[in-house]
Scaffold this motif. Structure first.
Motif, PDB file in Angstrom:
ATOM      1  N   GLY A 270      34.446  39.515  42.459  1.00 23.62           N
ATOM      2  CA  GLY A 270      34.725  40.076  41.139  1.00 23.62           C
ATOM      3  C   GLY A 270      33.580  39.916  40.161  1.00 23.62           C
ATOM      4  N   SER A 273      33.771  38.787  36.032  1.00 25.21           N
ATOM      5  CA  SER A 273      35.222  39.020  35.886  1.00 25.21           C
ATOM      6  C   SER A 273      35.904  38.519  37.156  1.00 25.21           C
ATOM      7  N   LYS A 275      37.866  37.129  40.264  1.00 28.43           N
ATOM      8  CA  LYS A 275      39.214  37.362  40.787  1.00 28.43           C
ATOM      9  C   LYS A 275      40.001  36.052  40.842  1.00 28.43           C
ATOM     10  N   PRO A 327      30.128  41.888  31.655  1.00 25.25           N
ATOM     11  CA  PRO A 327      30.866  42.841  30.822  1.00 25.25           C
ATOM     12  C   PRO A 327      30.086  43.076  29.529  1.00 25.25           C
ATOM     13  N   LEU A 342      32.756  47.335  31.522  1.00 26.56           N
ATOM     14  CA  LEU A 342      33.859  46.645  30.858  1.00 26.56           C
ATOM     15  C   LEU A 342      34.481  45.592  31.767  1.00 26.56           C
ATOM     16  N   ASN A 343      34.282  45.738  33.070  1.00 23.00           N
ATOM     17  CA  ASN A 343      34.839  44.790  34.039  1.00 23.00           C
ATOM     18  C   ASN A 343      33.927  44.786  35.259  1.00 23.00           C
ATOM     19  N   THR A 344      33.373  43.628  35.579  1.00 26.41           N
ATOM     20  CA  THR A 344      32.438  43.561  36.722  1.00 26.41           C
ATOM     21  C   THR A 344      33.170  43.625  38.060  1.00 26.41           C
ATOM     22  N   ASP A 345      34.509  43.558  38.017  1.00 22.83           N
ATOM     23  CA  ASP A 345      35.280  43.701  39.257  1.00 22.83           C
ATOM     24  C   ASP A 345      35.549  45.170  39.586  1.00 22.83           C
ATOM     25  N   GLU A 347      33.332  47.186  40.589  1.00 23.69           N
ATOM     26  CA  GLU A 347      31.945  47.277  41.063  1.00 23.69           C
ATOM     27  C   GLU A 347      31.725  48.346  42.117  1.00 23.69           C
ATOM     28  N   ILE A 433      35.677  51.465  33.642  1.00 21.05           N
ATOM     29  CA  ILE A 433      37.124  51.473  33.893  1.00 21.05           C
ATOM     30  C   ILE A 433      37.784  52.338  32.824  1.00 21.05           C
ATOM     31  N   ARG A 436      44.533  50.552  31.822  1.00 22.32           N
ATOM     32  CA  ARG A 436      45.523  50.069  32.784  1.00 22.32           C
ATOM     33  C   ARG A 436      46.161  51.186  33.597  1.00 22.32           C
TER      34      ARG A 436
END
Length: 491
Positions: A270, A273, A275, A327, A342-345, A347, A433, A436
């Motif tokens: 992740g 960010s 996991k 991020p 915004l979120n390195t997960d 990727e 991203i 949600r």
């Protein structure tokens, strides 16, 4: 295991034969013939209730009068006309278990006479082989005590139909490709890193003359401006490698190729960010897309399909350290679009976007990317269907047809302008991203920005590439779907 298709009368000596029996006392031609030779012995078993034909029921008979073979295995096929692919899978697994328990090495199968709903003899034979090979698969490289090998060594299908011969060739190639994909995906991440992927691609190219390999390293990626791909790799001590397998086998060697691009995150923690710890070990399977592309290239080479196909294994590792991307970072991708992280997960799409841009140089007639891309796809479709995103109606239809043919299922997900709206950033061209909701579609929408120059489809295999729990392990999907798609392109 060895597979053959030929007519072999039950009067010939054999280690064993397999007969199918439907419920409600409906018999196949061979069942009636053997019952006649055995002076009604099978019918008496039915009358006594020992044989019912219920799906998966097995009964092993020895030394039947009038039958040369030593053992006869009766397998229940359920009600005639109601045998689906899923039930056929249960039937073949029951047969295999009974044969191995009885230590039968060679068997002649008369199950070629049974009917699978909406399927022909070709699929009867092909499904049987693929089910057997998938069931027999073991990954025991790191076990000090190896399990015993299965007893069954040879299966003869009682038919000389050319369809059966073709089914055997296709099934063996697909099964070999599935096994290759499962073997690589199941490797632990301390061994299977991007360099290992490149090494396995080198071995595959050495095995088949029609295959060649080129490997793009991080220095070359930097020169090409693949900054998104490199950003993901920055936190890892293992450098990224993009391995490209070329299969140039079309009659017209200059024909535009079909390109397959596989996400190859050999481990995904992740990044910054990070996991949750639970089930993080399964993130070695985040290279399932690259593994499946590798498996497809192995199958295509074994089948010697008259196509030009390129397989791209986008190898990388996503870990957190002092050099990891953050991020808030803004990355300039290979095609010039900027992306706010915004979120390195998230990727995989950053690795793929540069790989998709790189693939433009091949001038593909079409490109399919395969990736364990989003948990949202698993929420939407579970572990039964891969998610398909494709704006090209004909290409989508061809892929869904191949999925239906092989039962390597896929379901089409929407891709419309609204999903692009979710990717807007106040600071860059795109955010990585989209919030949600609709995560599988927003991921597809992100990739769509990098596929404007060719026909494109995206397969999200986050739910289908591996199983969890007691049966944890790689599935080899969607090797069967993609190989069938390519077989169909030759017609």
């Amino acid at each position: 295991m060895k597979y053959q298709a030929k007519n072999q009368a039950f009067s010939q000596a054999a280690d064993g034969i397999v007969l199918g029996l439907y419920e409600n006392n409906e018999f196949s031609k061979s069942f009636n013939e053997i019952d006649l030779a055995a002076q009604g012995y099978l019918n008496r078993l039915i009358q006594s209730g020992e044989l019912t034909g219920k799906l998966g029921q097995t009964l092993l008979l020895r030394d039947l009068p009038g039958v040369a073979t030593k053992r006869v295995l009766i397998v229940g096929c359920g009600k005639k006309g109601e045998l689906t692919e899923r039930r056929y899978n249960q039937l073949i697994q029951s047969m295999l278990k009974a044969l191995n328990n009885a230590n039968i090495r060679e068997v002649v199968s008369y199950l070629t006479e049974i009917e699978i709903k909406d399927r022909d003899l070709y699929w009867n034979v092909r499904f049987a082989i693929e089910i057997i090979e998938h069931t027999n698969y073991r990954f025991d490289r790191f076990k000090s005590e190896k399990p015993e090998s299965t007893a069954l060594e040879s299966l003869i299908f009682n038919t000389d139909c050319p369809q059966a011969q073709r089914a055997i060739a296709h099934a063996q190639a697909v099964s070999a490709g599935v096994k290759a994909a499962r073997d690589i995906a199941n490797m632990p991440p301390n061994i299977c890193n991007p360099a290992y992927l490149a090494e396995q691609a080198k071995h595959l190219a050495a095995e088949f003359g029609a295959l060649s390999l080129e490997v793009i390293d991080e220095t070359q990626m930097a020169e090409l401006g693949m900054n998104a791909y490199l950003a993901v790799s920055r936190g890892s001590a293992n450098p990224a490698y993009m391995s490209i397998l070329h299969f140039n086998n079309a009659p017209d060697k200059n024909a535009k190729p079909i390109v397959l691009v596989g996400k190859g995150l050999t481990f995904d923690a992740g990044g910054i960010s990070l996991k949750p710890a639970a089930d993080m070990d399964e993130m070695k399977y985040d290279m399932g897309g690259a593994a499946s592309v590798f498996g497809v290239m192995a199958a295509v080479a074994q089948l010697d399909l008259p196509l030009n196909v390129i397989g791209v294994l986008a190898g990388c590792e996503n870990l957190p350290d002092g050099n990891a991307y953050r991020p808030g970072d803004i990355l300039t991708t290979m095609n010039g679009l900027t992306v706010e992280v915004l979120n390195t997960d998230a990727e995989g799409r950053l690795v793929l976007c540069d790989a998709l841009t790189y693939a433009e140089r091949f001038e593909p007639q079409l490109l399919i990317d395969v990736a364990t891309l989003t948990g949202a796809c698993v929420v939407a479709l579970g572990q039964h269907n891969s998610g398909l995103i494709c704006e090209d109606e004909n290409l989508a239809a061809d892929l869904l047809h191949a999925a239906q043919q092989t039962t390597d299922k896929a379901w089409r997900l929407p891709l419309s302008e609204e999903y692009q709206e979710q990717l807007k950033s106040p600071f860059a061209d795109l955010a990585n991203i989209g919030g949600r909701w609709g995560g599988a579609s927003t991921a597809g929408a992100f990739l769509a920005n990098f596929t404007k120059k060719y026909r494109w489809a995206h397969l999200d295999i986050a739910g289908t590439a591996w199983l969890q729990g007691a049966n944890k392990g790689a599935t080899g999907r969607p090797v069967a779907l993609l190989t069938q798609f390519l077989i169909n392109q030759t017609k």
